[in-house]
Design a protein around this motif. Structure first.
Motif, PDB file in Angstrom:
ATOM      1  N   PRO A 186       0.810  -1.232   0.000  1.00 32.18           N
ATOM      2  CA  PRO A 186       0.000   0.000   0.000  1.00 32.18           C
ATOM      3  C   PRO A 186       0.839   1.276   0.000  1.00 32.18           C
ATOM      4  CG  PRO A 186      -0.929  -1.576   1.555  1.00 32.18           C
ATOM      5  CD  PRO A 186       0.363  -2.171   1.061  1.00 32.18           C
ATOM      6  N   TYR A 187       2.006   1.255   0.625  1.00 34.15           N
ATOM      7  CA  TYR A 187       2.846   2.462   0.634  1.00 34.15           C
ATOM      8  C   TYR A 187       3.423   2.715  -0.762  1.00 34.15           C
ATOM      9  CZ  TYR A 187       6.589   5.743   1.616  1.00 34.15           C
ATOM     10  OH  TYR A 187       7.421   6.840   1.583  1.00 34.15           O
ATOM     11  N   THR A 188       3.906   1.653  -1.415  1.00 37.77           N
ATOM     12  CA  THR A 188       4.453   1.824  -2.777  1.00 37.77           C
ATOM     13  C   THR A 188       3.355   2.344  -3.706  1.00 37.77           C
ATOM     14  OG1 THR A 188       5.789  -0.134  -2.337  1.00 37.77           O
ATOM     15  CG2 THR A 188       5.776   0.672  -4.590  1.00 37.77           C
ATOM     16  N   LYS A 189       2.145   1.795  -3.549  1.00 44.40           N
ATOM     17  CA  LYS A 189       1.044   2.234  -4.417  1.00 44.40           C
ATOM     18  C   LYS A 189       0.802   3.731  -4.235  1.00 44.40           C
ATOM     19  CE  LYS A 189      -1.396  -2.129  -4.541  1.00 44.40           C
ATOM     20  NZ  LYS A 189      -2.636  -2.839  -4.365  1.00 44.40           N
ATOM     21  N   ALA A 190       0.851   4.184  -2.977  1.00 43.63           N
ATOM     22  CA  ALA A 190       0.625   5.613  -2.710  1.00 43.63           C
ATOM     23  C   ALA A 190       1.752   6.452  -3.312  1.00 43.63           C
ATOM     24  CB  ALA A 190       0.530   5.848  -1.207  1.00 43.63           C
ATOM     25  N   LEU A 191       2.999   5.996  -3.143  1.00 46.64           N
ATOM     26  CA  LEU A 191       4.139   6.745  -3.708  1.00 46.64           C
ATOM     27  C   LEU A 191       4.011   6.857  -5.227  1.00 46.64           C
ATOM     28  CD1 LEU A 191       7.584   5.551  -2.263  1.00 46.64           C
ATOM     29  CD2 LEU A 191       6.462   7.739  -1.904  1.00 46.64           C
ATOM     30  N   LEU A 192       3.711   5.726  -5.869  1.00 47.50           N
ATOM     31  CA  LEU A 192       3.655   5.719  -7.338  1.00 47.50           C
ATOM     32  C   LEU A 192       2.456   6.502  -7.850  1.00 47.50           C
ATOM     33  CD1 LEU A 192       4.712   2.117  -8.451  1.00 47.50           C
ATOM     34  CD2 LEU A 192       6.100   4.080  -7.877  1.00 47.50           C
ATOM     35  N   SER A 193       1.385   6.529  -7.073  1.00 46.51           N
ATOM     36  CA  SER A 193       0.188   7.244  -7.543  1.00 46.51           C
ATOM     37  C   SER A 193       0.439   8.746  -7.629  1.00 46.51           C
ATOM     38  CB  SER A 193      -0.998   6.964  -6.619  1.00 46.51           C
ATOM     39  OG  SER A 193      -0.917   7.782  -5.467  1.00 46.51           O
ATOM     40  N   ALA A 194       1.511   9.211  -6.971  1.00 49.13           N
ATOM     41  CA  ALA A 194       1.820  10.645  -6.989  1.00 49.13           C
ATOM     42  C   ALA A 194       2.650  11.039  -8.206  1.00 49.13           C
ATOM     43  CB  ALA A 194       2.575  11.017  -5.716  1.00 49.13           C
ATOM     44  N   VAL A 195       3.125  10.055  -8.984  1.00 47.68           N
ATOM     45  CA  VAL A 195       3.983  10.368 -10.138  1.00 47.68           C
ATOM     46  C   VAL A 195       3.115  10.699 -11.344  1.00 47.68           C
ATOM     47  CG1 VAL A 195       5.804   9.507 -11.666  1.00 47.68           C
ATOM     48  CG2 VAL A 195       5.698   8.735  -9.297  1.00 47.68           C
TER      49      VAL A 195
ATOM     50  N   ASP B 277      -3.968  11.385 -21.604  1.00 54.36           N
ATOM     51  CA  ASP B 277      -5.181  10.580 -21.377  1.00 54.36           C
ATOM     52  C   ASP B 277      -5.057   9.752 -20.115  1.00 54.36           C
ATOM     53  OD1 ASP B 277      -6.392  11.572 -23.572  1.00 54.36           O
ATOM     54  OD2 ASP B 277      -5.642   9.980 -24.913  1.00 54.36           O
ATOM     55  N   VAL B 278      -3.847   9.125 -19.951  1.00 55.13           N
ATOM     56  CA  VAL B 278      -3.605   8.307 -18.756  1.00 55.13           C
ATOM     57  C   VAL B 278      -3.595   9.217 -17.522  1.00 55.13           C
ATOM     58  CG1 VAL B 278      -2.014   6.667 -17.649  1.00 55.13           C
ATOM     59  CG2 VAL B 278      -2.230   6.693 -20.142  1.00 55.13           C
ATOM     60  N   GLU B 279      -2.970  10.402 -17.688  1.00 60.14           N
ATOM     61  CA  GLU B 279      -2.848  11.350 -16.575  1.00 60.14           C
ATOM     62  C   GLU B 279      -4.235  11.785 -16.084  1.00 60.14           C
ATOM     63  OE1 GLU B 279      -0.615  12.331 -14.594  1.00 60.14           O
ATOM     64  OE2 GLU B 279      -1.432  14.174 -13.764  1.00 60.14           O
ATOM     65  N   ARG B 280      -5.166  12.002 -17.036  1.00 65.21           N
ATOM     66  CA  ARG B 280      -6.521  12.424 -16.653  1.00 65.21           C
ATOM     67  C   ARG B 280      -7.193  11.362 -15.782  1.00 65.21           C
ATOM     68  NH1 ARG B 280      -6.808  15.468 -21.209  1.00 65.21           N
ATOM     69  NH2 ARG B 280      -7.177  13.694 -22.578  1.00 65.21           N
ATOM     70  N   GLY B 281      -6.930  10.078 -16.089  1.00 64.24           N
ATOM     71  CA  GLY B 281      -7.597   8.994 -15.356  1.00 64.24           C
ATOM     72  C   GLY B 281      -6.828   8.544 -14.110  1.00 64.24           C
ATOM     73  N   ARG B 282      -5.667   9.207 -13.865  1.00 69.86           N
ATOM     74  CA  ARG B 282      -4.820   8.755 -12.745  1.00 69.86           C
ATOM     75  C   ARG B 282      -5.499   9.025 -11.412  1.00 69.86           C
ATOM     76  NH1 ARG B 282      -0.390  11.398  -9.852  1.00 69.86           N
ATOM     77  NH2 ARG B 282      -0.803  13.287 -11.033  1.00 69.86           N
TER      78      ARG B 282
ATOM     79  N   ARG C 270      -4.980   9.437  -7.547  1.00 73.15           N
ATOM     80  CA  ARG C 270      -3.931   9.695  -6.577  1.00 73.15           C
ATOM     81  C   ARG C 270      -4.360   9.187  -5.206  1.00 73.15           C
ATOM     82  NH1 ARG C 270      -0.249  14.924  -5.354  1.00 73.15           N
ATOM     83  NH2 ARG C 270       0.938  13.638  -3.944  1.00 73.15           N
ATOM     84  N   ILE C 271      -3.477   8.435  -4.526  1.00 76.56           N
ATOM     85  CA  ILE C 271      -3.793   7.959  -3.179  1.00 76.56           C
ATOM     86  C   ILE C 271      -3.207   8.972  -2.203  1.00 76.56           C
ATOM     87  CG2 ILE C 271      -3.508   6.093  -1.516  1.00 76.56           C
ATOM     88  CD1 ILE C 271      -2.930   4.237  -3.966  1.00 76.56           C
TER      89      ILE C 271
END
Ligand SMILES: Nc1ncnc2c1ncn2[C@@H]1O[C@H](COP(=O)(O)OP(=O)(O)OP(=O)(O)O)[C@@H](O)[C@H]1O
Ligand code: SF4
Ligand SMILES: [Mg+2]
Length: 336
Positions: free
Chosen positions: A255-264, A270-275, A277-278
Motif C-alpha cells: 500500500p505504501y508503494t502504491k501511494a508513492l507511485l500514484s503521486a507520479v 489521457d492516462v494522466e486524466r484517469g490517474r 492519486r492515493i
C-alpha cells in the motif's frame, strides 16, 4: 525463476540496524534513540543498479553510510564480495575503501576548495597505489575526459566550475580509486533540472565502461525507474517492497508503494486524466518512537488491528518480488 539466480551478489546486507542515541526535550536532558534503520536486508548483484526510494528521513542515506562503514552499524552485517566489512580490522577496511565509493548530493561540500581538480583526482590514486607515479597525470587526464570535461581543467579549482561540472568532478574522484561499487546518494537533487539528465546519462555510461555496481538513492521516482534494474522502497527504517523495476512500477503490491507511485504524473495526458492519486493520511511517524507492528499502519487505508501487533517480514510473491505486508494476498485479490 529469479532473474538474478545466476548472478553473483556483490553486496549482501543482513538485518542491518542503525540507531542513533540523541538528546531530546526542551533542555536536551532526555536520552532517546532514533531508529534510523531497523533490520534491513537486501542484496545487490554485480553490475546492477538497485534504486532506493522513500520519503525524507526514512533511512536511505543511513543505509548507504552503514553499507560503506561510514556509520558503524548497531547490529547486522554487510558483506562485500563475501567479506563481512563490520569484522574487518582497520588496515583491511582501508584497503577495501578503494573498492567502494560514494557520490553525494552536494558537490560543493565534497571537494576541497584549496585543491586543484588534478590534485583532487591524483590523491586517491596515490593513497591506494592505483598506478606508478609516472602514470598518474595520464590517468587523471583520462578520468576528466571520461566524465565529459576537457583535461586542461586539471589546474583549476572547484569554485571555477558550475554545479553540474562539479558533480562530474565528484564522479571522477569516486572513480579515481578504481572502485567496483558506488553509492550514489541523491546525486542530482541539488542540480538544475536542465542538467540532471546529463548526469544520469553520465552515470549510466560510466557504469558500463567501468563495470560498476550502484546503489542509487533518490526521491524522484521517474529517475529511479530510468536508471535502476531493481528498486527497494523504504518506510521509516524498513524495506517495504523490493522488485525488478518493471515489476515494481507495473505491479506495486505494498500500500505504501502504491501511494508513492500514484503521486507520479503520467506523460500521456489521457492516462494522466484517469490517474487516481492515493492521499496518505497523517505525517511520517517519528523515528524516535516508531509505530508498533507494521510501521505504516497509522497511515495505511488497508490496516486492520493485527497490523499494529505483528511486524511484517519481506515475503516472496514470485518473480523476485518481495513485499512486507500482512495483508498483501487479500489486498491483491481486492484490487483484481
Ligand atoms: N547523525 C545522526 N544523528 C541522529 N539522527 C540521525 C543522524 N543521521 C540521521 N539521523 C536520523 O535518522 C533518520 C534517517 O535519516 P537519513 O538521513 O538516513 O534519511 P534519508 O532517507 O536519507 O532522508 P533524506 O531523503 O532527507 O536525505 C532520520 O530520522 C534522521 O533524522
Ligand atoms: S501490514 Fe497492514 S498496515 Fe502494513 S501495509 Fe499491510 S495492510 Fe497496511
Ligand atoms: Mg538522505
Amino acid at each position: 525463476m529469479n532473474m538474478h539466480a545466476k548472478q553473483e551478489p556483490l553486496v549482501v546486507v543482513e538485518n542491518l540496524v542503525k540507531h542513533f542515541p540523541v538528546k531530546i526535550g526542551a533542555f536536551g536532558n532526555q536520552s532517546a534513540v532514533v531508529h534510523a534503520i531497523d533490520g534491513v536486508s537486501f542484496a545487490i548483484y554485480k553490475g546492477e543498479t538497485l534504486g532506493l526510494v522513500g520519503e525524507s528521513g526514512c533511512g536511505k542515506s543511513t543505509t548507504g553510510f552503514a553499507l560503506l562503514q561510514l556509520h558503524k552499524a548497531t547490529s547486522g552485517s554487510v558483506k562485500f564480495d563475501g567479506v563481512d566489512l563490520s569484522k574487518l580490522p582497520a588496515k583491511d577496511l582501508r584497503a577495501m575503501r578503494k573498492r567502494v565509493q560514494i557520490v553525494f548530493q552536494d558537490p560543493y561540500s565534497t571537494l576541497n576548495p584549496r585543491m586543484t581538480i588534478g590534485e583532487a583526482l591524483a590523491e586517491p590514486m596515490r593513497v591506494h597505489k592505483i598506478c606508478p607515479e609516472k602514470d598518474i597525470q595520464g590517468r587523471v587526464a583520462r578520468l576528466i575526459r571520461d566524465v565529459g570535461l576537457n583535461p586542461n581543467v586539471a589546474n583549476r579549482y572547484p569554485h571555477e566550475f558550475s554545479g553540474g561540472q562539479r558533480q562530474r568532478i565528484c564522479i571522477a574522484r569516486a572513480l579515481a580509486s578504481d572502485p567496483e561499487f558506488i553509492v550514489c546518494d541523491e546525486p542530482i537533487s541539488a542540480l538544475d533540472v536542465s542538467i540532471q539528465a546529463q548526469i544520469i546519462n553520465l552515470l549510466m555510461d560510466i557504469q558500463e565502461k567501468y563495470n560498476l555496481t550502484y546503489l542509487f538513492i533518490a526521491h524522484d521516482l521517474a529517475v529511479v525507474r530510468h536508471i535502476s534494474d531493481r528498486v527497494a522502497v523504504m518506510y521509516l527504517g524498513k524495506i517495504m517492497e523490493i522488485a525488478g523495476k518493471d515489476e515494481l512500477f507495473g505491479r506495486p503490491l505494498h500500500p505504501y508503494t502504491k501511494a508513492l507511485l500514484s503521486a507520479v504524473p503520467e506523460a500521456d495526458p489521457d492516462v494522466e486524466r484517469g490517474r487516481k492519486r492515493i492521499i496518505l493520511q497523517g505525517d511520517v511517524s517519528n523515528a524516535i518512537d516508531p509505530p508498533s507492528g507494521c510501521r505504516f499502519h497509522p497511515r495505511c487505508a488497508h490496516a486492520r488491528p493485527m497490523c499494529a501487533g505483528e511486524v511484517p517480514e519481506l515475503e516472496d510473491r514470485g518473480e523476485g518480488h518481495f513485499v512486507a505486508c500482512l495483508r498483501v494476498a487479500e489486498i491483491e485479490k481486492e484490487t483484481v
